[in-house]
Scaffold this active site. Structure first.
Site, PDB file in Angstrom:
ATOM      1  N   ASN A   1      50.375  66.578  14.409  1.00 22.74           N
ATOM      2  CA  ASN A   1      50.279  65.533  13.385  1.00 22.74           C
ATOM      3  C   ASN A   1      49.416  64.378  13.872  1.00 22.74           C
ATOM      4  OD1 ASN A   1      52.583  65.197  15.100  1.00 22.74           O
ATOM      5  ND2 ASN A   1      53.503  63.732  13.695  1.00 22.74           N
TER       6      ASN A   1
ATOM      7  N   GLU B   1      48.582  60.594  12.786  1.00 16.68           N
ATOM      8  CA  GLU B   1      49.021  59.503  11.908  1.00 16.68           C
ATOM      9  C   GLU B   1      47.939  58.433  11.768  1.00 16.68           C
ATOM     10  OE1 GLU B   1      52.909  58.283  13.312  1.00 16.68           O
ATOM     11  OE2 GLU B   1      53.801  60.147  12.562  1.00 16.68           O
TER      12      GLU B   1
ATOM     13  N   CYS C   1      50.007  66.183   8.544  1.00 20.96           N
ATOM     14  CA  CYS C   1      51.005  66.995   9.256  1.00 20.96           C
ATOM     15  C   CYS C   1      50.337  68.023  10.172  1.00 20.96           C
ATOM     16  CB  CYS C   1      51.862  67.781   8.264  1.00 20.96           C
ATOM     17  SG  CYS C   1      52.930  66.790   7.232  1.00 20.96           S
TER      18      CYS C   1
ATOM     19  N   GLU D   1      51.037  71.202  10.567  1.00 21.43           N
ATOM     20  CA  GLU D   1      50.817  72.528   9.985  1.00 21.43           C
ATOM     21  C   GLU D   1      49.488  72.591   9.248  1.00 21.43           C
ATOM     22  OE1 GLU D   1      53.451  70.616   9.782  1.00 21.43           O
ATOM     23  OE2 GLU D   1      55.312  71.736   9.687  1.00 21.43           O
TER      24      GLU D   1
ATOM     25  N   CYS E   1      53.115  71.014   3.002  1.00 25.67           N
ATOM     26  CA  CYS E   1      52.639  72.048   3.932  1.00 25.67           C
ATOM     27  C   CYS E   1      53.041  73.435   3.434  1.00 25.67           C
ATOM     28  CB  CYS E   1      53.187  71.808   5.333  1.00 25.67           C
ATOM     29  SG  CYS E   1      52.397  70.406   6.149  1.00 25.67           S
TER      30      CYS E   1
HETATM   31  N1  THU Z   1      55.292  65.986   9.995  1.00 19.16           N
HETATM   32  C1  THU Z   1      54.598  67.120  10.310  1.00 19.16           C
HETATM   33  O1  THU Z   1      53.633  67.096  11.092  1.00 19.16           O
HETATM   34  N2  THU Z   1      54.991  68.268   9.726  1.00 19.16           N
HETATM   35  C2  THU Z   1      56.008  68.388   8.833  1.00 19.16           C
HETATM   36  O2  THU Z   1      56.201  69.448   8.255  1.00 19.16           O
HETATM   37  C3  THU Z   1      56.874  67.242   8.578  1.00 19.16           C
HETATM   38  C4  THU Z   1      56.411  65.938   9.090  1.00 19.16           C
HETATM   39  C5  THU Z   1      54.858  64.717  10.596  1.00 19.16           C
HETATM   40  C6  THU Z   1      54.284  63.747   9.619  1.00 19.16           C
HETATM   41  C7  THU Z   1      54.521  62.435  10.330  1.00 19.16           C
HETATM   42  O3  THU Z   1      53.425  62.212  11.214  1.00 19.16           O
HETATM   43  C8  THU Z   1      55.772  62.675  11.155  1.00 19.16           C
HETATM   44  O4  THU Z   1      55.942  64.075  11.205  1.00 19.16           O
HETATM   45  C9  THU Z   1      57.024  62.043  10.582  1.00 19.16           C
HETATM   46  O5  THU Z   1      57.202  62.384   9.255  1.00 19.16           O
END
Ligand code: THU
Length: 160
Positions: A62, A64, A73, A75, A115
């Site tokens: 992920n 941000e 995310c 995935e 995702c």
């Molecule tokens: N996140 C993912 O990378 N994948 C998911 O399926 C759920 C959430 C990340 C997004 C964000 O950067 C952090 O987790 C908290 O939500």
């Protein structure tokens, strides 16, 4: 009126050692990707590793952003990276893992709704199920044989 009962099936593993050597390698790639995530705001790092049908592993994590919705995310970073490089290669499986700076992630972290929708479209396109393994930092590992198990009633392009 009639009731419709939709079933999803998952396999549960107690430990990574129960998986094949190939799947353990995929897990280690997901952990490596997770630990390189850029997640300063949520402090929740997610790693995803894909096994392609040509044997290659492509991973993502992920990313941000201070403008929160501009983040992405793990995935989708992984799947878009794979398909932008290998558009015609099928994805056999996906492994997801996560870690938090705030508390131990003891249960499996499943992909978010967006995702799932993204993965489901690629599963439909490749006409072959994509296995999804997901776990936390510790604890059990769950495996779905197909993205469909995670997204009943998916929106699909045959409606368009
Ligand atoms: N996140 C993912 O990378 N994948 C998911 O399926 C759920 C959430 C990340 C997004 C964000 O950067 C952090 O987790 C908290 O939500």
């Amino acid at each position: 009126m009639r009731n419709l009962n939709i079933r999803s099936h998952f396999e549960e593993y107690q430990d990574i050692s129960e998986l094949s050597k190939d799947d353990q390698e995929l897990y280690r790639n997901a952990v490596e990707a997770r630990d390189k995530a850029y997640a300063p705001y949520s402090e929740f790092s997610v790693g995803a590793a894909l096994r392609l049908e040509n044997g290659l592993i492509v991973s993502g994590n992920n990313q941000e952003n201070a403008a929160y919705p501009s983040g992405m995310c793990a995935e989708r970073v992984a799947v878009w990276s794979a398909l932008s490089q290998y558009p015609d290669v099928k994805i056999k499986k996906l492994f997801i893992t996560a870690r938090s700076e705030k508390k131990e992630v003891k249960r499996p972290v499943s992909p978010c709704g967006s995702c799932r929708q993204t993965l489901a479209e690629y599963e439909t396109r490749q006409k072959q199920p994509m296995e999804v393994y997901f776990t936390g930092e510790t604890g059990i590992i769950l495996k779905a044989a197909s993205v469909r198990d995670l997204l009943p009633f998916m929106f699909d392009n045959t409606l368009l």
